[in-house]
Design a protein around this motif. Structure first.
Motif, PDB file in Angstrom:
ATOM      1  N   ILE A 114       1.405  16.458  11.147  1.00  0.00           N
ATOM      2  CA  ILE A 114       1.510  15.809   9.838  1.00  0.00           C
ATOM      3  C   ILE A 114       0.185  15.160   9.445  1.00  0.00           C
ATOM      4  O   ILE A 114      -0.627  14.798  10.295  1.00  0.00           O
ATOM      5  N   THR A 115      -0.004  15.043   8.154  1.00  0.00           N
ATOM      6  CA  THR A 115      -1.156  14.352   7.582  1.00  0.00           C
ATOM      7  C   THR A 115      -0.645  13.085   6.926  1.00  0.00           C
ATOM      8  O   THR A 115       0.302  13.134   6.137  1.00  0.00           O
ATOM      9  N   VAL A 116      -1.244  11.964   7.262  1.00  0.00           N
ATOM     10  CA  VAL A 116      -0.836  10.676   6.706  1.00  0.00           C
ATOM     11  C   VAL A 116      -2.101   9.959   6.248  1.00  0.00           C
ATOM     12  O   VAL A 116      -3.013   9.750   7.034  1.00  0.00           O
ATOM     13  N   ASN A 117      -2.150   9.605   4.952  1.00  0.00           N
ATOM     14  CA  ASN A 117      -3.309   8.880   4.441  1.00  0.00           C
ATOM     15  C   ASN A 117      -2.929   8.041   3.230  1.00  0.00           C
ATOM     16  O   ASN A 117      -1.794   8.094   2.762  1.00  0.00           O
ATOM     17  N   VAL A 118      -3.891   7.280   2.743  1.00  0.00           N
ATOM     18  CA  VAL A 118      -3.651   6.438   1.569  1.00  0.00           C
ATOM     19  C   VAL A 118      -3.390   7.350   0.379  1.00  0.00           C
ATOM     20  O   VAL A 118      -4.144   8.303   0.142  1.00  0.00           O
ATOM     21  N   ALA A 119      -2.326   7.069  -0.370  1.00  0.00           N
ATOM     22  CA  ALA A 119      -2.006   7.862  -1.553  1.00  0.00           C
ATOM     23  C   ALA A 119      -3.007   7.546  -2.657  1.00  0.00           C
ATOM     24  O   ALA A 119      -3.358   6.387  -2.874  1.00  0.00           O
ATOM     25  N   GLU A 120      -3.457   8.594  -3.336  1.00  0.00           N
ATOM     26  CA  GLU A 120      -4.370   8.415  -4.455  1.00  0.00           C
ATOM     27  C   GLU A 120      -3.562   8.136  -5.714  1.00  0.00           C
ATOM     28  O   GLU A 120      -2.562   8.785  -5.974  1.00  0.00           O
ATOM     29  N   ASP A 121      -4.022   7.179  -6.488  1.00  0.00           N
ATOM     30  CA  ASP A 121      -3.377   6.865  -7.752  1.00  0.00           C
ATOM     31  C   ASP A 121      -3.956   7.788  -8.809  1.00  0.00           C
ATOM     32  O   ASP A 121      -5.122   7.672  -9.169  1.00  0.00           O
ATOM     33  N   MET A 165       0.840  -1.174   0.000  1.00  0.00           N
ATOM     34  CA  MET A 165       0.000   0.000   0.000  1.00  0.00           C
ATOM     35  C   MET A 165       0.887   1.240   0.000  1.00  0.00           C
ATOM     36  O   MET A 165       1.868   1.313   0.723  1.00  0.00           O
ATOM     37  N   LYS A 166       0.519   2.214  -0.808  1.00  0.00           N
ATOM     38  CA  LYS A 166       1.268   3.467  -0.886  1.00  0.00           C
ATOM     39  C   LYS A 166       0.584   4.513  -0.010  1.00  0.00           C
ATOM     40  O   LYS A 166      -0.625   4.687  -0.053  1.00  0.00           O
ATOM     41  N   VAL A 167       1.395   5.194   0.808  1.00  0.00           N
ATOM     42  CA  VAL A 167       0.903   6.153   1.791  1.00  0.00           C
ATOM     43  C   VAL A 167       1.478   7.532   1.469  1.00  0.00           C
ATOM     44  O   VAL A 167       2.654   7.664   1.118  1.00  0.00           O
ATOM     45  N   PHE A 168       0.645   8.566   1.605  1.00  0.00           N
ATOM     46  CA  PHE A 168       1.044   9.955   1.388  1.00  0.00           C
ATOM     47  C   PHE A 168       1.258  10.614   2.741  1.00  0.00           C
ATOM     48  O   PHE A 168       0.446  10.451   3.650  1.00  0.00           O
ATOM     49  N   ILE A 169       2.361  11.364   2.878  1.00  0.00           N
ATOM     50  CA  ILE A 169       2.668  12.073   4.115  1.00  0.00           C
ATOM     51  C   ILE A 169       2.853  13.545   3.770  1.00  0.00           C
ATOM     52  O   ILE A 169       3.662  13.880   2.908  1.00  0.00           O
ATOM     53  N   ALA A 170       2.116  14.433   4.444  1.00  0.00           N
ATOM     54  CA  ALA A 170       2.238  15.878   4.223  1.00  0.00           C
ATOM     55  C   ALA A 170       2.548  16.567   5.542  1.00  0.00           C
ATOM     56  O   ALA A 170       2.242  16.056   6.614  1.00  0.00           O
ATOM     57  N   GLY A 171       3.149  17.750   5.429  1.00  0.00           N
ATOM     58  CA  GLY A 171       3.484  18.521   6.619  1.00  0.00           C
ATOM     59  C   GLY A 171       4.802  18.115   7.249  1.00  0.00           C
ATOM     60  O   GLY A 171       5.060  18.427   8.410  1.00  0.00           O
ATOM     61  N   LEU A 172       5.638  17.430   6.479  1.00  0.00           N
ATOM     62  CA  LEU A 172       6.927  16.978   7.019  1.00  0.00           C
ATOM     63  C   LEU A 172       7.844  18.154   7.322  1.00  0.00           C
ATOM     64  O   LEU A 172       7.992  19.063   6.511  1.00  0.00           O
ATOM     65  N   PRO A 173       8.473  18.145   8.481  1.00  0.00           N
ATOM     66  CA  PRO A 173       9.483  19.163   8.776  1.00  0.00           C
ATOM     67  C   PRO A 173      10.645  19.030   7.781  1.00  0.00           C
ATOM     68  O   PRO A 173      10.987  17.918   7.363  1.00  0.00           O
ATOM     69  N   LEU A 174      11.235  20.131   7.411  1.00  0.00           N
ATOM     70  CA  LEU A 174      12.281  20.124   6.391  1.00  0.00           C
ATOM     71  C   LEU A 174      13.529  19.358   6.819  1.00  0.00           C
ATOM     72  O   LEU A 174      14.272  18.855   5.975  1.00  0.00           O
ATOM     73  N   LYS A 208      -2.096   0.600   7.124  1.00  0.00           N
ATOM     74  CA  LYS A 208      -3.298   1.197   7.720  1.00  0.00           C
ATOM     75  C   LYS A 208      -3.073   1.543   9.188  1.00  0.00           C
ATOM     76  O   LYS A 208      -3.555   2.570   9.674  1.00  0.00           O
ATOM     77  N   GLU A 209      -2.336   0.713   9.896  1.00  0.00           N
ATOM     78  CA  GLU A 209      -2.018   0.988  11.299  1.00  0.00           C
ATOM     79  C   GLU A 209      -1.112   2.217  11.409  1.00  0.00           C
ATOM     80  O   GLU A 209      -1.296   3.057  12.297  1.00  0.00           O
ATOM     81  N   ALA A 210      -0.147   2.348  10.501  1.00  0.00           N
ATOM     82  CA  ALA A 210       0.723   3.528  10.494  1.00  0.00           C
ATOM     83  C   ALA A 210      -0.100   4.788  10.237  1.00  0.00           C
ATOM     84  O   ALA A 210       0.089   5.808  10.906  1.00  0.00           O
ATOM     85  N   MET A 233      -0.356   7.745  12.959  1.00  0.00           N
ATOM     86  CA  MET A 233       0.447   8.922  12.646  1.00  0.00           C
ATOM     87  C   MET A 233      -0.336  10.105  12.106  1.00  0.00           C
ATOM     88  O   MET A 233       0.122  11.241  12.207  1.00  0.00           O
ATOM     89  N   ASN A 234      -1.504   9.877  11.519  1.00  0.00           N
ATOM     90  CA  ASN A 234      -2.267  10.983  10.953  1.00  0.00           C
ATOM     91  C   ASN A 234      -2.674  11.961  12.059  1.00  0.00           C
ATOM     92  O   ASN A 234      -3.284  11.577  13.045  1.00  0.00           O
ATOM     93  N   GLY A 235      -2.296  13.218  11.884  1.00  0.00           N
ATOM     94  CA  GLY A 235      -2.614  14.250  12.866  1.00  0.00           C
ATOM     95  C   GLY A 235      -1.622  14.350  14.011  1.00  0.00           C
ATOM     96  O   GLY A 235      -1.751  15.210  14.877  1.00  0.00           O
TER      97      GLY A 235
END
Length: 100
Positions: free
Chosen positions: A72-79, A1-10, A56-58, A62-64
């Motif tokens: 950070i925002t962590v969710n299933v990556a959209e294809d 499963m591919k996961v998208f992570i946003a809001g990562l510190p630089l 899914k557990e990650a 980790m989301n929020g």
């Protein structure tokens, strides 16, 4: 499963993020997206995990969450499918993104 992570510190690098997701299960691949010109992190990335249930557990854990003081925002990556952001009809050759 591919996961998208946003809001990562630089300051977060791929090795550290692989270790964080590795706590949930084996990581197949991981990539932090970087600016083409500066080569600095753009604050988001993708991780592909071997096992869907572990991914899914990650996401659930980790989301929020706070990571280096940033939420950070962590969710299933959209294809987006083939041709996404390749300068085709939708992007008019400009990739569909315009800087101001």
């Amino acid at each position: 499963m591919k996961v998208f992570i946003a809001g990562l510190p630089l300051e977060v690098d791929e090795a550290e993020l692989t270790a964080v997701f590795g706590d949930f299960g084996p990581v197949k691949s991981l990539r932090i997206i970087k600016d083409r010109e500066t080569k600095e992190s753009r604050g988001f990335g993708f991780v592909e995990m071997v096992n869907d249930n572990e991914a899914k557990e990650a996401i659930r854990c980790m989301n929020g969450a706070s990571y280096y003081g940033r939420r950070i925002t962590v969710n299933v990556a959209e294809d987006k499918g083939p041709g996404f952001n390749t300068g085709g009809a939708n992007g008019g050759g400009k990739g569909g993104f315009r800087r101001n």
